[in-house]
Design an enzyme around this catalytic site. Structure first.
Site, PDB file in Angstrom:
ATOM      1  N   ASP A  73       0.816  -1.219   0.000  1.00 25.62           N
ATOM      2  CA  ASP A  73       0.000   0.000   0.000  1.00 25.62           C
ATOM      3  C   ASP A  73       0.849   1.268   0.000  1.00 25.62           C
ATOM      4  OD1 ASP A  73       0.736   0.345   2.797  1.00 25.62           O
ATOM      5  OD2 ASP A  73      -0.787  -1.150   3.267  1.00 25.62           O
ATOM      6  N   ASP A 142       5.963  -6.279   6.281  1.00 29.79           N
ATOM      7  CA  ASP A 142       4.574  -5.826   6.320  1.00 29.79           C
ATOM      8  C   ASP A 142       3.804  -6.656   5.304  1.00 29.79           C
ATOM      9  OD1 ASP A 142       2.205  -4.420   6.503  1.00 29.79           O
ATOM     10  OD2 ASP A 142       2.863  -2.803   5.196  1.00 29.79           O
ATOM     11  N   SER A 143       3.557  -7.916   5.651  1.00 32.19           N
ATOM     12  CA  SER A 143       2.880  -8.786   4.688  1.00 32.19           C
ATOM     13  C   SER A 143       1.896  -9.697   5.388  1.00 32.19           C
ATOM     14  CB  SER A 143       3.908  -9.619   3.926  1.00 32.19           C
ATOM     15  OG  SER A 143       4.566 -10.473   4.819  1.00 32.19           O
ATOM     16  N   TYR A 210      -8.933  -1.871  14.013  1.00 35.79           N
ATOM     17  CA  TYR A 210      -8.606  -3.294  13.901  1.00 35.79           C
ATOM     18  C   TYR A 210      -9.477  -4.061  14.900  1.00 35.79           C
ATOM     19  CZ  TYR A 210      -4.440  -2.639  10.982  1.00 35.79           C
ATOM     20  OH  TYR A 210      -3.585  -2.357   9.966  1.00 35.79           O
TER      21      TYR A 210
HETATM   22  C1  LIG Z   1       4.862 -13.178  12.608  1.00 34.05           C
HETATM   23  O1  LIG Z   1       5.422 -12.880  11.328  1.00 34.05           O
HETATM   24  C2  LIG Z   1       6.035 -13.963  10.684  1.00 34.05           C
HETATM   25  C3  LIG Z   1       6.603 -13.452   9.381  1.00 34.05           C
HETATM   26  O2  LIG Z   1       5.625 -12.858   8.565  1.00 34.05           O
HETATM   27  C4  LIG Z   1       5.015 -15.090  10.481  1.00 34.05           C
HETATM   28  O3  LIG Z   1       5.641 -16.200   9.944  1.00 34.05           O
HETATM   29  C5  LIG Z   1       4.335 -15.459  11.814  1.00 34.05           C
HETATM   30  O4  LIG Z   1       3.322 -16.392  11.585  1.00 34.05           O
HETATM   31  C6  LIG Z   1       3.772 -14.210  12.463  1.00 34.05           C
HETATM   32  N1  LIG Z   1       3.208 -14.517  13.776  1.00 34.05           N
HETATM   33  C7  LIG Z   1       2.081 -13.914  14.237  1.00 34.05           C
HETATM   34  C8  LIG Z   1       1.719 -14.201  15.652  1.00 34.05           C
HETATM   35  O5  LIG Z   1       1.421 -13.140  13.569  1.00 34.05           O
END
Ligand SMILES: *[C@@H]1O[C@H](CO)[C@@H](O)[C@H](O)[C@H]1NC(C)=O
Length: 267
Positions: A73, A142-143, A210
């Site tokens: 974005d 940021d994905s 959120y």
């Molecule tokens: C945290 O970010 C990593 C990398 O994107 C991902 O593999 C993991 O599942 C995420 N954990 C949570 C709690 O969102």
């Protein structure tokens, strides 16, 4: 994650169902609403973008070269560009359509793509990091999250990839869910991260629209260092010039202070 997710949904609905409501609302500014649920709003996106950017940037003594993974974005690029010590930004986004959607619907975020520090690559972030070792001071993820049984496998190898692409002294920051909806997942993520990084911390920011009103970040460094203390402190004048509306040095430290039920699980 949510920002990107909203665009995938947005594209889907725009093309197939025309069920997207991009309304200008009095209190939220421009909002992207899907199935009656607010996905992101002009009113509060800045807290997410500023925190995911300035937590790692200010924890680092000289964040000259920054990699953004995802961030289609443009909001993270918009913020990273503002840091005076950042000289070069590389962004890898796999989906060009996300970028186009943002330019069309959310120009206040897509403005990040105008940065003269930025090189934007439409490619797979995994592949990119495999081919660019030892290059970045800060990497921001940021994905969207992967879903399914392979998630944990993915998470550990992902942190390994981040580590490989960092220069010595490097710091990472990833969008990492919320303690209200998935504390166990946060705990597992931090355990995976600890296999590759010496210092691993969790910080939170409030984003009222959120689902839990909050978003969390894993911030980690290769070295032992106190990530909760910013190396750069911006004065009122700088904060104004950079148009920072959420982040300041006190928020930086405070965002790592966690409630007891969280502290107990994550320690
Ligand atoms: C945290 O970010 C990593 C990398 O994107 C991902 O593999 C993991 O599942 C995420 N954990 C949570 C709690 O969102």
């Amino acid at each position: 994650m949510m920002m990107l997710w909203c665009f995938y949904r947005c594209l889907f609905f725009v093309s197939l169902l025309n069920n997207v409501d991009l309304t200008s609302r009095k209190h939220h500014g421009k909002a992207l609403i899907l199935d009656g649920i607010i996905q992101c709003t002009e009113h509060d996106e800045f807290s997410y973008q500023e925190m995911i950017s300035f937590l790692p940037l200010c924890a680092h003594p000289s964040p000259a070269k920054v990699l953004i993974v995802g961030g289609g974005d443009g909001g993270v690029a918009r913020e990273v560009h503002k840091h005076p010590l950042v000289k070069e930004i590389v962004q890898v986004e796999i989906d060009a359509e996300v970028i186009e959607a943002s330019k069309r619907y959310l120009p206040f975020m897509a403005v990040g793509f105008d940065s003269d520090k930025l090189t934007l690559n439409i490619c797979d972030g995994f592949q990119y990091m495999k081919e660019h070792k030892d290059e970045f001071d800060v990497i921001i993820t940021d994905s969207s999250d992967p879903i399914g049984p392979a998630v944990n496998l993915f998470t550990e190898s992902y942190f390994g990839l981040l580590k490989g692409a960092l220069r010595s002294g490097g710091i990472i920051c990833s969008q990492n869910g919320t303690v209200w909806a998935g504390l166990d997942h946060v705990k597992e993520t931090m355990e995976h991260c600890r296999k590759h990084f010496t210092t691993v911390k969790y910080a939170v920011a409030s984003v009222p629209t959120y689902p839990s009103g909050q978003i969390g970040f894993v911030v980690a460094s290769l070295d032992e260092r106190d990530l909760t203390v910013p190396k750069h402190r911006f004065g009122e004048k700088e904060l104004g010039e950079m148009e920072l509306r959420y982040y300041n040095s006190e928020i930086h430290s405070a965002s790592f202070v966690l409630p007891n039920f969280v502290r107990k699980v994550l320690q």
